[in-house]
Design a protein around this motif. Structure first.
Motif, PDB file in Angstrom:
ATOM      1  N   THR A  12       0.932  -0.926   0.064  1.00 62.95           N
ATOM      2  CA  THR A  12       0.204   0.061   0.098  1.00 62.95           C
ATOM      3  C   THR A  12       0.879   1.212  -0.080  1.00 62.95           C
ATOM      4  O   THR A  12       1.669   1.372   0.823  1.00 62.95           O
ATOM      5  CB  THR A  12      -1.003  -0.072   1.192  1.00 62.95           C
ATOM      6  N   VAL A  13       0.530   2.300  -0.754  1.00 58.17           N
ATOM      7  CA  VAL A  13       1.204   3.408  -1.010  1.00 58.17           C
ATOM      8  C   VAL A  13       1.139   4.189   0.375  1.00 58.17           C
ATOM      9  O   VAL A  13      -0.037   4.265   0.839  1.00 58.17           O
ATOM     10  CB  VAL A  13       0.958   4.371  -2.184  1.00 58.17           C
ATOM     11  N   THR A  14       2.200   4.687   1.087  1.00 56.25           N
ATOM     12  CA  THR A  14       1.991   5.543   2.228  1.00 56.25           C
ATOM     13  C   THR A  14       2.514   6.822   1.943  1.00 56.25           C
ATOM     14  O   THR A  14       2.074   7.674   2.601  1.00 56.25           O
ATOM     15  CB  THR A  14       3.111   4.898   3.126  1.00 56.25           C
ATOM     16  N   ALA A  15       3.165   7.145   0.901  1.00 54.96           N
ATOM     17  CA  ALA A  15       3.684   8.549   0.576  1.00 54.96           C
ATOM     18  C   ALA A  15       4.092   8.507  -0.884  1.00 54.96           C
ATOM     19  O   ALA A  15       4.776   7.766  -1.458  1.00 54.96           O
ATOM     20  CB  ALA A  15       4.682   9.172   1.421  1.00 54.96           C
ATOM     21  N   VAL A  16       3.863   9.807  -1.516  1.00 48.94           N
ATOM     22  CA  VAL A  16       4.123   9.995  -2.786  1.00 48.94           C
ATOM     23  C   VAL A  16       4.914  11.621  -2.751  1.00 48.94           C
ATOM     24  O   VAL A  16       4.226  12.576  -2.401  1.00 48.94           O
ATOM     25  CB  VAL A  16       3.030  10.047  -3.996  1.00 48.94           C
ATOM     26  N   THR A  17       6.108  11.581  -3.365  1.00 52.34           N
ATOM     27  CA  THR A  17       6.964  12.935  -3.730  1.00 52.34           C
ATOM     28  C   THR A  17       6.998  12.920  -4.913  1.00 52.34           C
ATOM     29  O   THR A  17       8.005  12.324  -5.607  1.00 52.34           O
ATOM     30  CB  THR A  17       8.144  12.972  -2.785  1.00 52.34           C
ATOM     31  N   MET A  22      10.722  12.894 -12.005  1.00 48.45           N
ATOM     32  CA  MET A  22      10.768  11.627 -11.286  1.00 48.45           C
ATOM     33  C   MET A  22       9.935  11.906  -9.972  1.00 48.45           C
ATOM     34  O   MET A  22       9.951  12.932  -9.534  1.00 48.45           O
ATOM     35  CB  MET A  22      12.185  11.264 -11.069  1.00 48.45           C
ATOM     36  N   ALA A  23       9.576  10.676  -9.372  1.00 51.51           N
ATOM     37  CA  ALA A  23       8.727  10.636  -8.111  1.00 51.51           C
ATOM     38  C   ALA A  23       9.488   9.630  -7.266  1.00 51.51           C
ATOM     39  O   ALA A  23       9.868   8.574  -7.762  1.00 51.51           O
ATOM     40  CB  ALA A  23       7.378  10.460  -8.330  1.00 51.51           C
ATOM     41  N   THR A  24       9.467   9.798  -5.984  1.00 49.42           N
ATOM     42  CA  THR A  24       9.442   8.658  -4.981  1.00 49.42           C
ATOM     43  C   THR A  24       8.262   8.090  -4.382  1.00 49.42           C
ATOM     44  O   THR A  24       7.394   9.145  -3.953  1.00 49.42           O
ATOM     45  CB  THR A  24      10.542   8.874  -4.092  1.00 49.42           C
ATOM     46  N   VAL A  25       8.030   6.804  -4.208  1.00 47.34           N
ATOM     47  CA  VAL A  25       6.715   6.252  -3.857  1.00 47.34           C
ATOM     48  C   VAL A  25       6.995   5.561  -2.915  1.00 47.34           C
ATOM     49  O   VAL A  25       7.884   4.389  -2.940  1.00 47.34           O
ATOM     50  CB  VAL A  25       5.955   5.662  -4.754  1.00 47.34           C
ATOM     51  N   LYS A  26       6.747   5.637  -1.792  1.00 51.30           N
ATOM     52  CA  LYS A  26       6.854   4.748  -0.319  1.00 51.30           C
ATOM     53  C   LYS A  26       5.688   3.961  -0.356  1.00 51.30           C
ATOM     54  O   LYS A  26       4.506   4.322  -0.420  1.00 51.30           O
ATOM     55  CB  LYS A  26       7.114   5.733   0.871  1.00 51.30           C
ATOM     56  N   VAL A  27       6.429   2.670  -0.102  1.00 46.10           N
ATOM     57  CA  VAL A  27       5.336   1.349   0.151  1.00 46.10           C
ATOM     58  C   VAL A  27       5.429   0.737   1.300  1.00 46.10           C
ATOM     59  O   VAL A  27       6.733   0.296   1.404  1.00 46.10           O
ATOM     60  CB  VAL A  27       5.330   0.593  -1.314  1.00 46.10           C
ATOM     61  N   ARG A  28       4.231   0.385   1.667  1.00 45.73           N
ATOM     62  CA  ARG A  28       4.392  -0.579   2.916  1.00 45.73           C
ATOM     63  C   ARG A  28       3.986  -1.818   2.477  1.00 45.73           C
ATOM     64  O   ARG A  28       3.022  -2.103   2.003  1.00 45.73           O
ATOM     65  CB  ARG A  28       3.579  -0.420   4.291  1.00 45.73           C
ATOM     66  N   LEU A  29       4.855  -2.725   2.394  1.00 43.57           N
ATOM     67  CA  LEU A  29       4.682  -4.325   1.860  1.00 43.57           C
ATOM     68  C   LEU A  29       3.772  -5.152   2.762  1.00 43.57           C
ATOM     69  O   LEU A  29       3.630  -4.605   4.088  1.00 43.57           O
ATOM     70  CB  LEU A  29       5.906  -4.885   1.596  1.00 43.57           C
ATOM     71  N   THR A  36      11.054   2.028  -1.133  1.00 42.29           N
ATOM     72  CA  THR A  36      11.019   3.211  -1.844  1.00 42.29           C
ATOM     73  C   THR A  36      11.028   2.819  -3.269  1.00 42.29           C
ATOM     74  O   THR A  36      12.141   1.978  -3.645  1.00 42.29           O
ATOM     75  CB  THR A  36      11.910   4.271  -1.232  1.00 42.29           C
ATOM     76  N   ALA A  37      10.183   3.310  -4.088  1.00 40.18           N
ATOM     77  CA  ALA A  37      10.495   3.064  -5.514  1.00 40.18           C
ATOM     78  C   ALA A  37      10.492   4.452  -6.060  1.00 40.18           C
ATOM     79  O   ALA A  37       9.683   5.361  -5.849  1.00 40.18           O
ATOM     80  CB  ALA A  37       9.215   2.315  -6.140  1.00 40.18           C
ATOM     81  N   ALA A  38      11.493   4.355  -7.177  1.00 41.20           N
ATOM     82  CA  ALA A  38      11.822   5.797  -7.810  1.00 41.20           C
ATOM     83  C   ALA A  38      11.001   5.430  -9.323  1.00 41.20           C
ATOM     84  O   ALA A  38      11.717   4.828 -10.068  1.00 41.20           O
ATOM     85  CB  ALA A  38      13.216   6.187  -7.987  1.00 41.20           C
ATOM     86  N   ILE A  39      10.080   6.184  -9.647  1.00 40.65           N
ATOM     87  CA  ILE A  39       9.318   5.908 -10.763  1.00 40.65           C
ATOM     88  C   ILE A  39       9.285   7.570 -11.439  1.00 40.65           C
ATOM     89  O   ILE A  39       9.245   8.518 -10.814  1.00 40.65           O
ATOM     90  CB  ILE A  39       8.125   5.060 -11.050  1.00 40.65           C
ATOM     91  N   LYS A  51      -1.452   8.211  -1.488  1.00 38.44           N
ATOM     92  CA  LYS A  51      -1.567   7.448  -0.292  1.00 38.44           C
ATOM     93  C   LYS A  51      -2.947   6.652  -0.060  1.00 38.44           C
ATOM     94  O   LYS A  51      -3.964   7.230  -0.268  1.00 38.44           O
ATOM     95  CB  LYS A  51      -1.524   8.502   1.095  1.00 38.44           C
ATOM     96  N   GLY A  52      -2.498   5.100   0.238  1.00 39.27           N
ATOM     97  CA  GLY A  52      -3.757   4.559   0.344  1.00 39.27           C
ATOM     98  C   GLY A  52      -3.815   3.613  -0.907  1.00 39.27           C
ATOM     99  O   GLY A  52      -4.583   2.614  -0.945  1.00 39.27           O
ATOM    100  N   SER A  53      -3.355   3.799  -1.861  1.00 40.59           N
ATOM    101  CA  SER A  53      -3.504   3.121  -3.364  1.00 40.59           C
ATOM    102  C   SER A  53      -2.800   1.672  -3.092  1.00 40.59           C
ATOM    103  O   SER A  53      -1.798   1.478  -2.585  1.00 40.59           O
ATOM    104  CB  SER A  53      -2.780   3.804  -4.397  1.00 40.59           C
TER     105      SER A  53
END
Length: 139
Positions: A12-17, A22-29, A36-39, A51-53
């Motif tokens: 679940t996504v916890t934060a998007v910057t 580019m963006a960093t997406v923090k995910v709780r597995l 953290t994924a950089a996409i 957040k919540g996705s």
């Protein structure tokens, strides 16, 4: 859609910057680990990530490195602790399956690395994955 990517872990996504490109997406597995994924910013918009996705983190096995413990002083953001479940070696390469909370990761590393790290079923390891090597799919 079927994919050849072995590593697919729900989260679940916890934060998007976001930045310009580019963006960093923090995910709780699913197992509670944070990655953290950089996409691209474009991908964030196309996937509708917020957040919540619900997402799946996708990582090719060739992009999962292994260490025998946590590593400090390293730019790699993602360090996921686990236990070796299986090691299959060939002439030059090996496939190492690692049980992690909430799933399994497969790492394709050299046979020499398996021997140097004394990896075997039951070994404690840390999977290291660069944030730029994690892709995200909407779940």
């Amino acid at each position: 859609m079927s994919l050849s990517i072995r590593n697919q872990i729900a989260g679940t996504v916890t934060a998007v910057t976001t930045g310009e490109a580019m963006a960093t997406v923090k995910v709780r597995l699913a197992g509670g680990q944070n990655i953290t994924a950089a996409i691209t910013t474009e991908a964030v918009k196309e996937l509708g990530l917020a957040k919540g996705s619900a997402v799946k983190a996708l990582v090719k096995s060739t992009e999962v490195s292994l260490a025998t413990g946590p590593v400090e002083g390293l730019s790699i953001r993602n360090q996921i602790a686990g236990t070796v479940a299986d090691v299959a070696t060939g002439g030059a390469m090996a496939s190492v399956k690692v049980d992690v909370e909430g799933g399994e990761l497969t790492s394709a590393i050299t046979k020499d690395a398996v021997e140097a790290l004394s990896l075997a079923a039951g070994s404690s390891v840390v999977a290291l994955i660069k944030s730029t090597e994690i892709s995200l799919a909407a779940a």
